[in-house]
Design a protein around this motif. Structure first.
Motif, PDB file in Angstrom:
ATOM      1  N   THR A   3       0.849  -1.204   0.000  1.00 55.01           N
ATOM      2  CA  THR A   3       0.000   0.000   0.000  1.00 55.01           C
ATOM      3  C   THR A   3       0.879   1.247   0.000  1.00 55.01           C
ATOM      4  O   THR A   3       0.714   2.149   0.803  1.00 55.01           O
ATOM      5  N   SER A  13       1.855   4.461  -1.492  1.00 57.42           N
ATOM      6  CA  SER A  13       1.312   5.500  -2.373  1.00 57.42           C
ATOM      7  C   SER A  13       2.434   6.278  -3.052  1.00 57.42           C
ATOM      8  O   SER A  13       3.394   6.685  -2.402  1.00 57.42           O
ATOM      9  N   THR A  16       4.025   9.441  -4.362  1.00 59.96           N
ATOM     10  CA  THR A  16       3.917  10.893  -4.197  1.00 59.96           C
ATOM     11  C   THR A  16       5.151  11.540  -4.819  1.00 59.96           C
ATOM     12  O   THR A  16       6.172  10.880  -5.021  1.00 59.96           O
ATOM     13  N   HIS A  41      -8.800   4.720  -3.299  1.00 59.00           N
ATOM     14  CA  HIS A  41      -9.341   6.048  -2.977  1.00 59.00           C
ATOM     15  C   HIS A  41      -9.665   6.077  -1.503  1.00 59.00           C
ATOM     16  O   HIS A  41     -10.121   5.083  -0.950  1.00 59.00           O
ATOM     17  N   GLN A  42      -9.481   7.228  -0.909  1.00 53.44           N
ATOM     18  CA  GLN A  42      -9.931   7.316   0.473  1.00 53.44           C
ATOM     19  C   GLN A  42     -11.459   7.289   0.485  1.00 53.44           C
ATOM     20  O   GLN A  42     -12.121   7.970  -0.309  1.00 53.44           O
ATOM     21  N   SER A  79      -4.671   9.572   7.278  1.00 50.67           N
ATOM     22  CA  SER A  79      -6.010   9.564   6.684  1.00 50.67           C
ATOM     23  C   SER A  79      -6.969  10.528   7.379  1.00 50.67           C
ATOM     24  O   SER A  79      -7.703  11.257   6.720  1.00 50.67           O
ATOM     25  N   ASP A  83      -8.003   4.400   3.022  1.00 53.85           N
ATOM     26  CA  ASP A  83      -8.031   3.821   1.677  1.00 53.85           C
ATOM     27  C   ASP A  83      -9.100   2.734   1.574  1.00 53.85           C
ATOM     28  O   ASP A  83      -9.203   1.878   2.455  1.00 53.85           O
ATOM     29  N   THR A  97     -10.175  10.773  -2.711  1.00 55.29           N
ATOM     30  CA  THR A  97      -8.770  11.005  -3.089  1.00 55.29           C
ATOM     31  C   THR A  97      -8.335   9.887  -4.016  1.00 55.29           C
ATOM     32  O   THR A  97      -9.019   8.874  -4.146  1.00 55.29           O
ATOM     33  N   GLU A 129      -5.238   7.321  -4.335  1.00 58.16           N
ATOM     34  CA  GLU A 129      -4.012   6.780  -3.736  1.00 58.16           C
ATOM     35  C   GLU A 129      -3.430   5.794  -4.734  1.00 58.16           C
ATOM     36  O   GLU A 129      -3.969   4.711  -4.930  1.00 58.16           O
ATOM     37  N   TYR A 175      -1.213   3.091  -5.626  1.00 60.51           N
ATOM     38  CA  TYR A 175      -0.362   2.070  -5.016  1.00 60.51           C
ATOM     39  C   TYR A 175       0.726   1.655  -6.005  1.00 60.51           C
ATOM     40  O   TYR A 175       0.455   0.987  -6.988  1.00 60.51           O
ATOM     41  N   ASP A 199      -4.947  16.898  -7.781  1.00 61.31           N
ATOM     42  CA  ASP A 199      -3.969  15.856  -8.113  1.00 61.31           C
ATOM     43  C   ASP A 199      -3.266  16.164  -9.430  1.00 61.31           C
ATOM     44  O   ASP A 199      -2.051  16.018  -9.559  1.00 61.31           O
TER      45      ASP A 199
END
Lengths: 298, 497
Positions: free
Chosen positions: A129, A131, A133, A150-151, A181, A219, A240, A242, A244, B334
């Motif tokens: 998991t 993410s 960035t 996604h959150q 989170s 997530d 959101t 995320e 992975y 994003d």
């Protein structure tokens, strides 16, 4: 003619050795230049594309994603039996890289040590998991994402009045130590939810079931993994992205490109859809079974 | 100095053996001839000639590798990969145009206007088709990539169908700007979800994957050119050393100071090797420039352009689908982050902080100074020099981007205050220059791409030009060197006749 030869006979030996020395020198130069010529493509450690065995970092405490089955099964660093979506995806990808399951070693890799574990070679790849960035991309080469989570929000079954993140206003949400989170709700979205501290997401689930909190927001795959075992409803209001990713040693572009191809194939041959349904199908979560947009290998 | 001297040189072969013709092979194998001076002279000459012949062979191989790499990046796969980048852009802009048409509703004069919006849509559709053809060509020998291209084309058909339904419902509803009936929104959601979740990722991956192929072959060819260069230097050094050794041998044996022919041969060889290794270094340099300053930057700017168009479309989607406004706001953030990611420290990553830090850091941006922001434009800024056309265009692009984000901030302010109509008017340019200013950003990023395209073309032109004539030159020089060697040795051999 003979006279010439005789007079120069002793010299000939000297000259011959001079000529030989020159040839020997040229040969020595040749040998010295060879490593330079061969070393041009190399850059330290080998790419995951060419390894016979792989050590893969996964989580040990996330049901459905990366869970260590038996606590006593491992030794130092947590070798042992792991299961979950991340583990299955890692096994598939390693297979496409030519490494069969019996030559993969999984290793518990917690969030705080991921960059270091890749840099010092403790693990070759990370499926945990992780993410993608912009900041992490300066330290790690990311293949994938293999899934865009996604959150989302998990509530007790039967809760009707929380339908998206805004409805968390005034509600008690789980704030897991070290997790971002809850901040995404309270700080990034400025929704006045009331954070209630908890040590782990497992503890959040117990709190939710016992009515000590109203919702858990993180997530969706993590929520789905927990929900599969303990009940609860995912509200399916993602807010959101995320991504992975597969963490690789910084600079392993070749390995990164190979992993991306493996992920493409995993979606094309239906394996990804099958694995998503296997681990999260029962949770009621909306799953995306089309290949995600890759980040690009840098 | 053609056939005659060579025959003469060959005539007195093995003088020691000549007296006993029958025992020739045996004598040769015994090697006693090697102890005679003419024998040594001949053996040395043969050795030098072999090395001289090896030189153009090694050089030819290295030059061939260099030529292949120019062909790959400059003429074949390189431009095709860049062309596939258009696919992502065209698709994402198609969906943005659809969002505009639906958003303005019955007010056909709003924004760039109903008719013009549809014209842009059709143009993008044609561009997407053309780019898909390039992608299909690149995928000819890669079944996985070919399948992805097929999936995009099939998906595009379905997308157009869904768009047709949404537009039909939209025309029937005859709604005011920004007030879409739920069934239009629902129909559009199906189309845009297909586009954003399935088609765009695949289109993006096509360019990444084919770009990865180019990177790999360039890397392989470049290291082949560099190791070719090492081999040229090595063979050249060997020839020069052998020639010098020969010179020493002749000087000592025959008590002559210098053999002019051998001196000339040595100089010619050294010159060929020096120019040859220089050429190969320059080729490797041209390849690096073409790849890093040209190809890589063109691709990442084309991504930045496509992503920002898609984010601009998210503004329309944010306005036309209020139930999903949060999601579209998040995707806007994003996408903006992937174009330019300011250093926000420990501040929460949301639009409010994004506007503020962007404004601050882009405002303080000076070409050549350390760059605090990441993202596609951040990478370009880091690689850019302190001055020159690239730095100028980059500064222009960054400033234009800042203006685009400022318009976004104002639009969201209005929407947050409940002034939906005001937000729509601002976004569609009725009360602002939002569309023109986005156009200015688009033009700036286009000119910046132009700078890199120029660098690319120049590097490829230099590479092509540098290689001209190198098919013939090494063999010609090597032949001349061989003749000089023979010419230098022949009079000495004649002394033994």
């Amino acid at each position: 003619m003979r006279a010439v030869r005789r007079t120069t006979a002793h010299r000939t030996a000297v000259h011959r050795s001079a000529a030989r020395r020159a040839v020997a020198l040229a040969a020595a130069l040749a040998v010295a230049a060879l490593p330079a010529a061969c070393g041009l493509g190399g850059s330290g450690r080998p790419s995951v594309a060419h390894k016979g065995t792989l050590v893969i970092g996964v989580k040990a405490d996330q049901p459905g994603l990366g869970l260590r089955r038996s606590e006593q099964g491992g030794g130092y660093g947590g070798f042992g039996e792991y299961e979950g979506f991340d583990v299955d995806v890692a096994t598939y990808v390693a297979g496409r890289l030519g490494v069969p399951p019996d030559r993969i070693r999984f290793r518990t890799t917690n969030s705080s040590v991921r960059e270091r574990a890749l840099a010092d070679g403790t693990v070759d790849m990370i499926f945990a998991t992780y993410s993608i960035t912009a900041r992490r991309k300066t330290l790690v080469t990311f293949a994938g994402p293999y899934y865009v989570a996604h959150q989302d929000t998990l509530v007790r079954s039967g809760t009707r009045d929380i339908r998206n993140v805004r409805d968390l206003k005034g509600r008690r949400i789980c704030a897991v130590n070290g997790s971002n989170s809850w901040r995404r709700v309270v700080e990034e979205r400025k929704i006045a939810a009331r954070p209630v501290a908890a040590p782990t997401y497992g503890a959040c689930m117990a709190d939710l079931a016992a009515g000590r909190i109203d919702a858990v927001s993180t997530d969706d795959l993590i929520l789905a993994g927990f929900a599969a075992g303990r009940g609860g409803t995912i509200v399916n209001a993602p807010f959101t992205d995320e991504k992975y990713g597969v963490g690789l040693r910084k600079g392993d572009l070749e390995g990164c490109e190979m992993v991306n191809r493996a992920i493409t194939r995993m979606y094309q041959d239906g394996t990804a859809g099958r694995l998503l349904r296997k681990w999260f199908g029962a949770s009621g979560l909306k799953l995306t079974t089309s290949v995600p947009q890759f980040e690009g290998c840098t | 100095m053609t056939v005659t001297p060579r025959r003469q040189a060959a005539a007195p072969a093995h003088p020691a053996a000549a007296s006993r013709p029958r025992g020739r092979p045996a004598t040769f194998v015994r090697g006693r001839w090697l102890r005679t001076i003419p024998g040594q002279l001949r053996a040395g000459t043969v050795l030098v000639l072999l090395a001289v012949v090896a030189l153009p062979a090694v050089m030819g191989m290295a030059v061939r590798n260099a030529r292949d790499s120019v062909q790959t990046i400059g003429h074949d796969a390189g431009p095709q990969v860049v062309a596939t980048g258009t696919l992502y852009f065209a698709l994402s802009d198609m969906d943005a145009q659809v969002a505009s048409v639906l958003l303005i509703g019955r007010e056909h004069g709003l924004g760039i206007g109903y008719d013009e919006t549809l014209r842009v849509y059709d143009r993008r559709r044609a561009e997407a088709d053309a780019a898909a053809v390039q992608a299909a060509q690149l995928a000819a020998r890669d079944p996985d990539l070919r399948l992805t291209v097929q999936e995009v084309l099939q998906g595009l058909g379905r997308y157009e169908q869904l768009v047709g339904e949404a537009r039909l419902l939209d025309r029937q509803a005859d709604h005011p700007p920004g007030r879409l009936p739920a069934k239009v929104v629902d129909a559009y959601r199906q189309a845009t979800d297909l586009m954003r979740l399935e088609l765009l990722p695949k289109a993006y991956n096509i360019t990444l994957d084919s770009g990865a192929n180019v990177r790999r072959s360039i890397e392989t060819q470049r290291s082949a050119v560099l190791s070719g260069r090492a081999w040229v230097a090595l063979t050249g050094t060997l020839v020069v050393l052998l020639l010098v050794a020969g010179q020493v041998f002749l000087a000592r044996t025959f008590r002559r100071v210098l053999n002019p022919a051998l001196v000339l041969a040595t100089v010619a060889t050294a010159a060929l090797v020096a120019v040859g290794t220089g050429l190969l270094s320059a080729q490797a340099g041209h390849m690096r420039t073409a790849k890093e300053d040209g190809f890589d930057s063109i691709l990442s700017l084309s991504r930045a352009r496509a992503i920002s168009h898609s984010a601009f479309g998210d503004e329309s989607r944010y306005l036309l689908d209020p139930a999903r406004a949060d999601t579209y706001e998040q995707t806007y953030l994003d996408k903006s982050l992937s174009v330019l990611y300011p250093d926000m420290g420990s501040r929460p990553v949301n639009l409010e902080n994004y506007y503020a830090t962007l404004d601050e850091q882009v405002g303080a941006y000076t070409p050549g100074k350390p760059v605090p922001f990441l993202g596609l434009l951040g990478t370009e800024a880091r690689d850019s020099g302190a001055s020159g056309p690239e730095a100028d265009q980059l500064a222009r692009t960054l400033n234009a981007y800042r203006t685009v984000l400022d318009n976004d901030r104002r639009m969201r302010d209005l929407a947050a205050r409940g002034d939906h109509a005001g937000a729509v008017d601002l976004r569609m340019g009725r009360t602002s220059n939002a569309i023109l200013q986005f156009g200015a950003f688009d033009a700036a990023i286009g000119s910046l791409t132009g700078v890199h395209r120029h660098a690319f073309d120049e590097a490829i032109r230099d590479a092509d030009g540098g290689l001209r004539g190198w098919r013939a030159l090494p063999p010609v020089v090597a032949a001349a060197v061989a003749l000089l060697v023979v010419a230098g040795v022949r009079p000495r051999l004649a002394e033994f006749r």
